[in-house]
Enzyme design. Structure first.
Site, PDB file in Angstrom:
ATOM      1  N   GLU A   1      27.238  33.220  41.366  1.00 31.27           N
ATOM      2  CA  GLU A   1      27.814  33.606  42.669  1.00 31.27           C
ATOM      3  C   GLU A   1      26.797  33.305  43.747  1.00 31.27           C
ATOM      4  OE1 GLU A   1      29.223  37.533  43.267  1.00 31.27           O
ATOM      5  OE2 GLU A   1      30.478  37.450  41.501  1.00 31.27           O
TER       6      GLU A   1
ATOM      7  N   ARG B   1      21.553  36.823  45.736  1.00 31.25           N
ATOM      8  CA  ARG B   1      21.686  37.019  47.188  1.00 31.25           C
ATOM      9  C   ARG B   1      20.474  36.468  47.922  1.00 31.25           C
ATOM     10  NH1 ARG B   1      24.870  40.559  50.006  1.00 31.25           N
ATOM     11  NH2 ARG B   1      26.681  41.281  48.845  1.00 31.25           N
TER      12      ARG B   1
ATOM     13  N   THR C   1      29.924  42.565  48.494  1.00 35.15           N
ATOM     14  CA  THR C   1      30.735  41.545  49.160  1.00 35.15           C
ATOM     15  C   THR C   1      32.007  42.190  49.716  1.00 35.15           C
ATOM     16  OG1 THR C   1      29.887  40.088  47.448  1.00 35.15           O
ATOM     17  CG2 THR C   1      31.618  39.206  48.846  1.00 35.15           C
TER      18      THR C   1
ATOM     19  N   ARG D   1      18.200  41.160  46.413  1.00 32.71           N
ATOM     20  CA  ARG D   1      18.171  42.617  46.214  1.00 32.71           C
ATOM     21  C   ARG D   1      18.418  43.017  44.764  1.00 32.71           C
ATOM     22  NH1 ARG D   1      23.632  44.388  49.373  1.00 32.71           N
ATOM     23  NH2 ARG D   1      22.672  43.150  50.988  1.00 32.71           N
TER      24      ARG D   1
ATOM     25  N   HIS E   1      23.976  44.607  38.595  1.00 26.18           N
ATOM     26  CA  HIS E   1      23.447  45.965  38.763  1.00 26.18           C
ATOM     27  C   HIS E   1      22.546  46.425  37.617  1.00 26.18           C
ATOM     28  CE1 HIS E   1      25.272  46.032  42.544  1.00 26.18           C
ATOM     29  NE2 HIS E   1      26.451  45.739  42.035  1.00 26.18           N
TER      30      HIS E   1
ATOM     31  N   GLU F   1      39.112  32.866  43.380  1.00 31.46           N
ATOM     32  CA  GLU F   1      39.002  34.224  42.835  1.00 31.46           C
ATOM     33  C   GLU F   1      39.557  35.163  43.889  1.00 31.46           C
ATOM     34  OE1 GLU F   1      35.547  35.321  40.622  1.00 31.46           O
ATOM     35  OE2 GLU F   1      35.660  37.410  41.272  1.00 31.46           O
TER      36      GLU F   1
ATOM     37  N   ASN G   1      29.676  40.783  35.168  1.00 29.40           N
ATOM     38  CA  ASN G   1      28.685  40.622  36.240  1.00 29.40           C
ATOM     39  C   ASN G   1      27.528  41.598  35.987  1.00 29.40           C
ATOM     40  OD1 ASN G   1      27.295  41.253  38.701  1.00 29.40           O
ATOM     41  ND2 ASN G   1      28.861  40.124  39.818  1.00 29.40           N
TER      42      ASN G   1
ATOM     43  N   HIS H   1      36.437  42.322  41.713  1.00 29.43           N
ATOM     44  CA  HIS H   1      35.761  43.231  42.644  1.00 29.43           C
ATOM     45  C   HIS H   1      36.379  44.633  42.559  1.00 29.43           C
ATOM     46  CE1 HIS H   1      33.392  44.772  45.921  1.00 29.43           C
ATOM     47  NE2 HIS H   1      32.691  43.669  45.871  1.00 29.43           N
TER      48      HIS H   1
ATOM     49  N   HIS I   1      24.984  37.158  40.892  1.00 26.99           N
ATOM     50  CA  HIS I   1      24.983  36.794  42.315  1.00 26.99           C
ATOM     51  C   HIS I   1      23.540  36.803  42.815  1.00 26.99           C
ATOM     52  CE1 HIS I   1      26.667  37.863  46.608  1.00 26.99           C
ATOM     53  NE2 HIS I   1      25.943  36.767  46.609  1.00 26.99           N
TER      54      HIS I   1
HETATM   55  N1  PXP Z   1      33.725  38.799  41.919  1.00 23.64           N
HETATM   56  C1  PXP Z   1      32.975  38.514  43.001  1.00 23.64           C
HETATM   57  C2  PXP Z   1      33.195  37.221  43.700  1.00 23.64           C
HETATM   58  C3  PXP Z   1      31.980  39.428  43.456  1.00 23.64           C
HETATM   59  O1  PXP Z   1      31.257  39.128  44.549  1.00 23.64           O
HETATM   60  C4  PXP Z   1      31.767  40.609  42.723  1.00 23.64           C
HETATM   61  C5  PXP Z   1      30.677  41.546  43.145  1.00 23.64           C
HETATM   62  O2  PXP Z   1      29.449  40.907  43.071  1.00 23.64           O
HETATM   63  C6  PXP Z   1      32.550  40.844  41.595  1.00 23.64           C
HETATM   64  C7  PXP Z   1      33.537  39.936  41.222  1.00 23.64           C
HETATM   65  C8  PXP Z   1      32.376  42.055  40.753  1.00 23.64           C
HETATM   66  O3  PXP Z   1      32.649  43.191  41.492  1.00 23.64           O
HETATM   67  P1  PXP Z   1      32.279  44.612  40.891  1.00 23.64           P
HETATM   68  O4  PXP Z   1      30.818  44.642  40.703  1.00 23.64           O
HETATM   69  O5  PXP Z   1      32.777  45.556  41.932  1.00 23.64           O
HETATM   70  O6  PXP Z   1      33.026  44.735  39.592  1.00 23.64           O
END
Ligand code: PXP
Length: 250
Positions: free
Chosen positions: A72, A47, A103, A51, A12, A153, A9, A196, A45
């Site tokens: 996402e 949003r 999330t 952001r 960030h 998930e 992901n 997550h 993702h």
């Molecule tokens: N899976 C989903 C559905 C999420 O919303 C997120 C965060 O955007 C992640 C995985 C990844 O989480 P993290 O950034 O904490 O590793």
């Protein structure tokens, strides 16, 4: 036990870019580095408040990367239209609150059947593999099956928080819930992912859950990239996943 894919992901990377505006660090370059380091997919993702990831990130990623894109999204009209236009490999429906930092919980699939069912249907009919981000609770897993999602998930956030806080008993209980949830979901014919909050410390026991097909990991990898570089962070995560999987294989 099947192979365990790693979806990286890159939200960030965009957070860091947006802190200054402009183009650096570039999300596409991050996706290419992830591919070079052995990621199996890219997750982003979009949003409602944009952001981190922005519309142009999604368009560029879809156009350029060769890895599958996991989009996402909240189950809104706006995001559904963007998904249908973009046609990512997969769409993961997540709950979204403007005031949350990330999330916070899973989708209430059981309570939102009539809202989610048409979104799942429209995306699936467009050839997008639909995943629902849920807590590992029996009623949510069964509701995901009823709404005809292909994938669930499981939210690993609470488990990862307990590991980070050194709360061993709580972590063990939350891990058991994830293991049981994965078994239940796979038993219903759902493909099972998890994600997550996963870190080098917390990933092993989750990766060892035999029914899991994919982990999605972001924030920790991007944070770790500050110290050891993105490719090295992904390679280490991949190695920890593979080692846990190999150890768990009977
Ligand atoms: N899976 C989903 C559905 C999420 O919303 C997120 C965060 O955007 C992640 C995985 C990844 O989480 P993290 O950034 O904490 O590793």
């Amino acid at each position: 036990m099947g192979a365990l894919r790693l979806g990286v992901n890159i939200d960030h990377v965009a957070t860091l870019r947006n802190a200054r505006g402009g183009f650096h660090p570039d999300t596409l370059r991050a996706a290419e580095a992830a591919a070079a380091a052995g990621a199996d997919g890219i997750t982003a993702h979009l949003r409602e408040d944009r952001r981190h990831i922005r519309d142009e990130d999604i368009a560029r990623l879809k156009e350029t990367i060769t890895l599958p894109l996991n989009f996402e999204m909240a189950a809104t009209e706006e995001m559904t239209a963007i998904a249908l236009r973009t046609k990512p490999h997969a769409a993961c429906l997540v709950p979204e609150k403007r005031t949350e930092r990330t999330t916070e919980g899973g989708l209430d699939v059981a309570g939102q059947h009539s809202h989610l069912a048409p979104v799942v249907r429209a995306l699936s009919e467009a050839g997008i593999r639909v995943s629902l981000f849920i807590e590992a609770e029996p009623q949510q897993i069964e509701a995901a099956r009823r709404v005809q999602a292909a994938v669930v998930e499981l939210h690993t956030g609470a488990y990862c928080d307990a590991v980070a806080a050194g709360e061993t008993a709580a972590a063990a209980k939350l891990l058991t819930a994830l293991q049981e949830g994965a078994r239940r979901a796979a038993g219903l014919g759902l493909e099972v992912h998890a994600g997550h909050g996963l870190t080098f410390e917390s990933v092993g026991p989750v990766a060892a859950i035999p029914e899991l097909a994919e982990l999605n990991i972001g924030h920790f990898l991007i944070g770790e990239a500050v110290f050891i570089g993105l490719e090295a962070a992904i390679r280490r995560m991949r190695a920890l996943m593979d080692a846990a999987r190999a150890e768990a294989t009977p």
